[in-house]
Structure formats: structure tokens, C-alpha cells
Design a protein around this motif. Structure first.
Motif, PDB file in Angstrom:
ATOM      1  N   ASN A 165       0.830  -1.209   0.000  1.00  0.00           N
ATOM      2  CA  ASN A 165       0.000   0.000   0.000  1.00  0.00           C
ATOM      3  C   ASN A 165       0.862   1.256   0.000  1.00  0.00           C
ATOM      4  O   ASN A 165       1.899   1.316   0.680  1.00  0.00           O
ATOM      5  CB  ASN A 165      -0.901   0.034   1.240  1.00  0.00           C
ATOM      6  CG  ASN A 165      -2.223  -0.659   1.028  1.00  0.00           C
ATOM      7  OD1 ASN A 165      -2.304  -1.611   0.257  1.00  0.00           O
ATOM      8  ND2 ASN A 165      -3.255  -0.202   1.719  1.00  0.00           N
ATOM      9  N   ARG A 166       0.417   2.279  -0.710  1.00  0.00           N
ATOM     10  CA  ARG A 166       1.169   3.531  -0.770  1.00  0.00           C
ATOM     11  C   ARG A 166       1.081   4.306   0.540  1.00  0.00           C
ATOM     12  O   ARG A 166       1.883   5.214   0.775  1.00  0.00           O
ATOM     13  CB  ARG A 166       0.673   4.383  -1.938  1.00  0.00           C
ATOM     14  CG  ARG A 166       0.904   3.708  -3.291  1.00  0.00           C
ATOM     15  CD  ARG A 166       0.424   4.561  -4.444  1.00  0.00           C
ATOM     16  NE  ARG A 166       1.277   5.734  -4.628  1.00  0.00           N
ATOM     17  CZ  ARG A 166       1.065   6.663  -5.562  1.00  0.00           C
ATOM     18  NH1 ARG A 166       0.018   6.549  -6.373  1.00  0.00           N
ATOM     19  NH2 ARG A 166       1.869   7.691  -5.683  1.00  0.00           N
ATOM     20  N   ASN A 167       0.096   3.991   1.392  1.00  0.00           N
ATOM     21  CA  ASN A 167       0.008   4.669   2.690  1.00  0.00           C
ATOM     22  C   ASN A 167       0.754   3.914   3.784  1.00  0.00           C
ATOM     23  O   ASN A 167       0.594   4.216   4.961  1.00  0.00           O
ATOM     24  CB  ASN A 167      -1.451   4.892   3.096  1.00  0.00           C
ATOM     25  CG  ASN A 167      -2.226   3.595   3.285  1.00  0.00           C
ATOM     26  OD1 ASN A 167      -1.896   2.573   2.680  1.00  0.00           O
ATOM     27  ND2 ASN A 167      -3.269   3.642   4.099  1.00  0.00           N
ATOM     28  N   ARG A 168       1.565   2.930   3.403  1.00  0.00           N
ATOM     29  CA  ARG A 168       2.488   2.303   4.346  1.00  0.00           C
ATOM     30  C   ARG A 168       3.902   2.526   3.820  1.00  0.00           C
ATOM     31  O   ARG A 168       4.450   1.690   3.086  1.00  0.00           O
ATOM     32  CB  ARG A 168       2.202   0.815   4.516  1.00  0.00           C
ATOM     33  CG  ARG A 168       3.129   0.164   5.544  1.00  0.00           C
ATOM     34  CD  ARG A 168       2.778  -1.283   5.830  1.00  0.00           C
ATOM     35  NE  ARG A 168       3.782  -1.899   6.676  1.00  0.00           N
ATOM     36  CZ  ARG A 168       3.766  -3.177   7.068  1.00  0.00           C
ATOM     37  NH1 ARG A 168       2.776  -3.970   6.683  1.00  0.00           N
ATOM     38  NH2 ARG A 168       4.729  -3.655   7.834  1.00  0.00           N
ATOM     39  N   HIS A 204      -6.744   0.192   4.990  1.00  0.00           N
ATOM     40  CA  HIS A 204      -6.361  -0.955   4.157  1.00  0.00           C
ATOM     41  C   HIS A 204      -6.658  -0.670   2.686  1.00  0.00           C
ATOM     42  O   HIS A 204      -5.976  -1.200   1.796  1.00  0.00           O
ATOM     43  CB  HIS A 204      -7.107  -2.210   4.609  1.00  0.00           C
ATOM     44  CG  HIS A 204      -6.423  -2.949   5.711  1.00  0.00           C
ATOM     45  ND1 HIS A 204      -5.999  -4.246   5.603  1.00  0.00           N
ATOM     46  CD2 HIS A 204      -6.071  -2.560   6.965  1.00  0.00           C
ATOM     47  CE1 HIS A 204      -5.420  -4.633   6.729  1.00  0.00           C
ATOM     48  NE2 HIS A 204      -5.461  -3.625   7.574  1.00  0.00           N
ATOM     49  N   ALA A 205      -7.666   0.162   2.439  1.00  0.00           N
ATOM     50  CA  ALA A 205      -8.026   0.520   1.062  1.00  0.00           C
ATOM     51  C   ALA A 205      -7.213   1.695   0.538  1.00  0.00           C
ATOM     52  O   ALA A 205      -7.473   2.181  -0.564  1.00  0.00           O
ATOM     53  CB  ALA A 205      -9.517   0.838   0.985  1.00  0.00           C
ATOM     54  N   GLY A 206      -6.244   2.171   1.298  1.00  0.00           N
ATOM     55  CA  GLY A 206      -5.369   3.230   0.810  1.00  0.00           C
ATOM     56  C   GLY A 206      -5.396   4.516   1.592  1.00  0.00           C
ATOM     57  O   GLY A 206      -4.577   5.404   1.371  1.00  0.00           O
ATOM     58  N   ARG A 211      -3.789   9.551   1.641  1.00  0.00           N
ATOM     59  CA  ARG A 211      -3.025   8.338   1.966  1.00  0.00           C
ATOM     60  C   ARG A 211      -2.721   8.263   3.466  1.00  0.00           C
ATOM     61  O   ARG A 211      -1.590   8.008   3.895  1.00  0.00           O
ATOM     62  CB  ARG A 211      -1.728   8.277   1.167  1.00  0.00           C
ATOM     63  CG  ARG A 211      -1.945   8.281  -0.332  1.00  0.00           C
ATOM     64  CD  ARG A 211      -0.630   8.337  -1.068  1.00  0.00           C
ATOM     65  NE  ARG A 211      -0.828   8.557  -2.498  1.00  0.00           N
ATOM     66  CZ  ARG A 211       0.144   8.874  -3.347  1.00  0.00           C
ATOM     67  NH1 ARG A 211       1.389   9.004  -2.906  1.00  0.00           N
ATOM     68  NH2 ARG A 211      -0.113   9.054  -4.618  1.00  0.00           N
ATOM     69  N   SER A 213      -2.405   7.077   7.235  1.00  0.00           N
ATOM     70  CA  SER A 213      -2.138   5.824   7.948  1.00  0.00           C
ATOM     71  C   SER A 213      -1.784   6.155   9.387  1.00  0.00           C
ATOM     72  O   SER A 213      -1.257   7.226   9.679  1.00  0.00           O
ATOM     73  CB  SER A 213      -1.007   5.032   7.287  1.00  0.00           C
ATOM     74  OG  SER A 213       0.191   5.786   7.235  1.00  0.00           O
TER      75      SER A 213
END
Length: 461
Positions: A165-168, A204-206, A211, A213
Motif C-alpha cells: 500500500n502507498r500509505n504504508r 487498508h483501502a489506501g 493516503r 495511515s
């Protein structure tokens, strides 16, 4: 031996990877199937492996039944059939957690061995000992920790944001600081459905266009971990572009507290206190934990670290309740320092020999009346200095039901106090018999709660 109910959960990515590795059914890999097993996903995943190789290998049961845990009818042979793999898992959880199924046959189990002896009995050609050992071996291989008595009792659910994921971001927190900071948020979403699991699904969906988190989200049901605590998250609004200066990003873990309407707000705050305690004691159930790197002295707010001074966590700031939550966390973590008490102010005539003279006394200008009795506390009540500007607490409170003897009473500020032999005052309203001193010095004593006749006499200094 530990209770099997205390084993808890594996992360969702562990669940999904284990089933996908053997090409297990997509429905069984799904988040819905994982949620259906909560709060016993570690047990369920292990039993899926033992019972059906994660839904891929059946002996007498048939794949078409979508019954990967081989549930039998309560009063017959054969196997139950379900409309979906999720329904099969849900039925397993309901059966094991039911207080009434077959007269509470599962409710009476305590250890894993107890449970397996009921679920896979010898009478069905099973080997319960080998079955339980297989489950324990799987737990060890997954790093599942059996909760000990020293661990904080908390409903932790580990469900990490997928690594792609781009937010992790995956970057590590700074390790050159003495402690990591805990940054507290509130979600701001009062929708009744906006609990911890909904926010888990959101990140989890971004995490939306920003973004977003964060490491944990907490509500009145769950404490959900979403990021390892040694990785950064995008939650603090401080730019996350200056490793030396952006405390919220590079030096902290972010915690969101849900504010969804209809939830038990007090319980949600209690769960938050338990999470703080877990961080403070270095609870190794938390992914990425480094014992000794968290301190309850370093809990701060989103407002304190954000570039835009955002008023968050709104509800906690409005209530002023964050210090209370931190204090509760210290209690859970066993970090409450020993209480320090002021010294009592001792009067020579409190000595029992002197008191036996039966004389009334004076403290300053306050008459003190001789009235020897044994008292019992009807509620917890503090012990305070008899005089002084602040009447400081000088010892632990008198507990409800505790008995003690005292010889003197006096009136101050319109209230009656008992002067104990150790030099402290205790409010008479918290004691039996009930003693009350009127403005004129008349003392009334009510010896029971239900109204025995009062005994009255007049005292004089």
C-alpha cells in the motif's frame, strides 16, 4: 495452564497468506472470513490447517459443504452444509463461544486440551493429544504469544496495512531519541458505523486521497494495530519531510480514538488506557515493539505536533480527560509510584491514657468533644490532617467496612468530623454510628442506618 480464549488473534495478512499458499478458497482468504473468526483467529486458522488443510483436503466431508472446520449437526451424523465459507467459519465461532450449545459443553472448557477433547474426541477416531500439539506447533511457528498473567488484558487485534500500500511508507522511526512519542487523535467521524473495523478497512483501502495511515485505532470493542510501531505513519500533519524536526512523523506512533455515535465512550477510553499501558510495559504482542522505548510521560496530542495547530483530539481536549486516561494507564501498567503522605498533626491528648480522662478539648478555637466509640466506614473515605490550610492526606483511605476506634469529634465548616487516635480527621457522614454536631454544640448519635432513636447530649469546650 492458560485459557484457550486468551490466545487471541493472528494478523489478517498471516491468515490470508497461509490459506493462499495452498490455493485455498478465495472466500476463506477474505477479510469477511477473518472477521467471522474474531476474536479467536489464531485458534481458527490452526484448526483450519488441521481439519481440512485450509479448505483444500477433506476426508468424509465434501468441499461442496463449505464446511472447512468439519462441523457436525448437534444431534446427528454427517456434516453441516453452508451457503459460504464465511458462514462456515461464523458457525464455528458461534458454537465454541456459545454458553448453551449442548448444555454448555464448550463453555466448560478451559485449556486447549479441554477444547480439543470435546471438538475432536477419541470416540471419532481422533488423537486429541496429537491434535492439540499440532495447534501449539503452528502457534509457535506464527509467533503467537500465549497471554500470561502479567500481560495487560486488552482486546488487541493485529491487522497490518499491506506492505504494498502507498500509505504504508515502510520507513523506520528514529532510534536516536530516548523515547518514542505517542500522538493522540480522535477520528472526527460520528457515524454510528465508524468504529475501529471501519477505519481499519479505510486505511487498508489506501487511506483516501491523503493516503492517511496510523498505528492504532481504538473503539469500545477493539484495539486494532495497523502499522508496526517501529515504522512511520502519515497521521500528524507535520510534513513528514524533515527527519530531524517532524516529531509527529519520525518520532511517534499515532493512535486514533473512535467517536462514533452510540458507542460506549467510557469503554473506548478505557481501551485507550489499556493500549497506553501495553506500550509502556513493552507488550510483545504489539508488532515492532521495542521494550523501553515508550513512556507515558511522552503522550501528546495531534494539536501539539501539527503544523496547522489542528484542534485534535477534539473530544479529549474538550473534556480535559487525557491526563485521566494516562493515570489509568499507569494503574494498568503497574507504574503508579508509592503514595507519599503528609505527616499527621499529633496532639498529646489523643493518647488513649490521656483520653480516658474524658475531657473535652480545643484545637485553636474549635471545641473538640470527647465521645469514645468504635466506628465502621460505610464508604471509602480519606484520612486528612485535622488542621492546616489544606488538610493534606496523610495515609491510605479508610476502606468500606473498615472498623476503628476514636475518642473525639468536632465541627468545622458546617460538617462533623471524627478525630482518630492517629491524628487524622475523617468525615462523620462516611461512618456508622452517625454523629452530628449542631451549631449550638448539641451532639446527636444515630447508631444504625434504619433510624434507631437518637441519643443527644450537649458538649462544652
Amino acid at each position: 495452564m492458560m485459557n484457550w480464549r486468551d490466545v487471541g488473534n493472528v494478523p489478517y495478512d498471516r491468515w490470508q497468506r497461509a490459506i493462499a499458499a495452498v490455493n485455498g478458497p478465495a472466500g476463506l482468504q477474505s477479510p469477511a472470513a477473518y472477521d467471522a473468526a474474531l476474536p479467536h483467529t489464531a485458534l481458527c486458522l490452526a484448526m483450519l490447517r488441521v481439519e481440512s488443510q485450509y479448505g483444500t483436503a477433506f476426508f468424509r466431508n465434501r468441499p461442496q459443504n463449505r464446511n472447512p472446520l468439519n462441523l457436525r449437526p448437534p444431534d446427528g451424523d454427517g456434516y453441516l452444509a453452508f451457503a459460504s465459507w464465511v458462514a462456515g467459519v461464523h458457525a464455528w465461532r458461534n458454537r465454541l463461544t456459545s454458553a448453551t450449545y449442548k448444555g454448555g459443553i464448550y463453555a466448560r472448557t478451559v485449556t486447549l486440551d479441554d477444547l480439543v477433547a470435546v471438538y475432536a474426541p477419541k470416540s471419532d477416531d481422533n488423537d486429541p493429544v496429537a491434535y492439540a500439539d499440532m495447534i501449539r506447533d503452528l502457534w509457535r511457528s506464527w509467533g503467537v504469544l500465549e497471554r500470561s498473567a502479567e500481560m495487560i488484558d486488552a482486546p488487541l487485534l493485529v491487522s497490518l496495512i499491506p506492505g504494498f500500500n502507498r500509505n504504508r511508507p515502510g520507513a523506520k522511526l528514529n532510534t536516536n531519541d530516548a523515547r518514542w512519542t505517542i500522538v493522540q487523535h480522535t477520528t472526527g467521524n460520528t457515524n454510528p458505523n465508524a468504529g475501529a473495523l471501519m477505519h481499519r478497512d479505510f486505511v487498508h483501502a489506501g487511506g483516501g486521497p491523503d493516503r492517511v495511515s496510523f498505528h492504532f485505532v481504538v473503539d469500545d470493542r477493539w484495539i486494532v494495530q495497523l502499522l508496526p510501531v517501529d515504522e512511520i505513519g502519515w497521521h500528524a500533519g507535520d510534513g513528514c519531510n524533515d527527519r530531524g524536526g517532524d516529531v509527529g512523523c519520525f518520532d511517534s506512533v499515532g493512535i486514533e480514538l473512535c467517536v462514533n455515535a452510540g458507542a460506549d465512550w467510557a469503554r473506548a477510553k478505557d481501551h485507550l488506557a489499556r493500549l497506553y499501558a501495553m506500550l509502556a510495559v513493552g507488550d510483545m504482542r504489539i508488532v515492532g515493539m521495542r521494550p523501553g522505548w515508550f513512556s507515558l510521560d511522552r503522550v501528546t496530542t495531534h494539536r501539539a505536533v501539527s503544523d496547522d495547530n489542528k484542534y485534535c483530539p477534539t473530544q479529549l481536549l474538550n473534556e480535559g480527560s487525557l491526563p485521566i486516561i494516562i493515570a489509568q494507564a499507569r494503574q494498568y501498567a503497574g507504574l503508579v509510584p508509592e503514595a507519599t503522605y503528609a505527616k499527621p498533626i499529633v496532639y498529646p491528648w489523643l493518647d488513649t491514657d490521656a483520653a480516658s480522662e474524658g475531657k473535652n478539648r480545643v484545637i485553636g478555637r474549635t471545641p473538640v468533644f470527647y465521645l469514645p466509640q468504635t466506628y465502621v466506614a460505610i464508604r471509602e473515605t480519606p484520612r486528612r490532617q485535622a488542621t492546616g490550610a489544606n488538610q493534606k492526606v496523610i495515609g491510605p483511605p479508610i476502606e468500606e467496612g473498615e472498623r476503628f476506634a476514636a475518642d473525639y469529634v468536632y465541627r468545622s465548616g458546617g460538617r462533623t468530623f471524627v478525630l482518630t487516635r492517629w491524628g487524622t480527621r475523617v468525615e462523620a457522614a462516611a461512618l456508622l454510628p452517625k454523629v452530628q454536631i449542631g451549631r449550638t454544640g448539641t451532639i446527636s448519635v444515630r447508631r444504625t442506618k434504619d433510624g434507631d432513636p437518637e441519643i443527644a447530649r450537649r458538649g462544652a469546650a
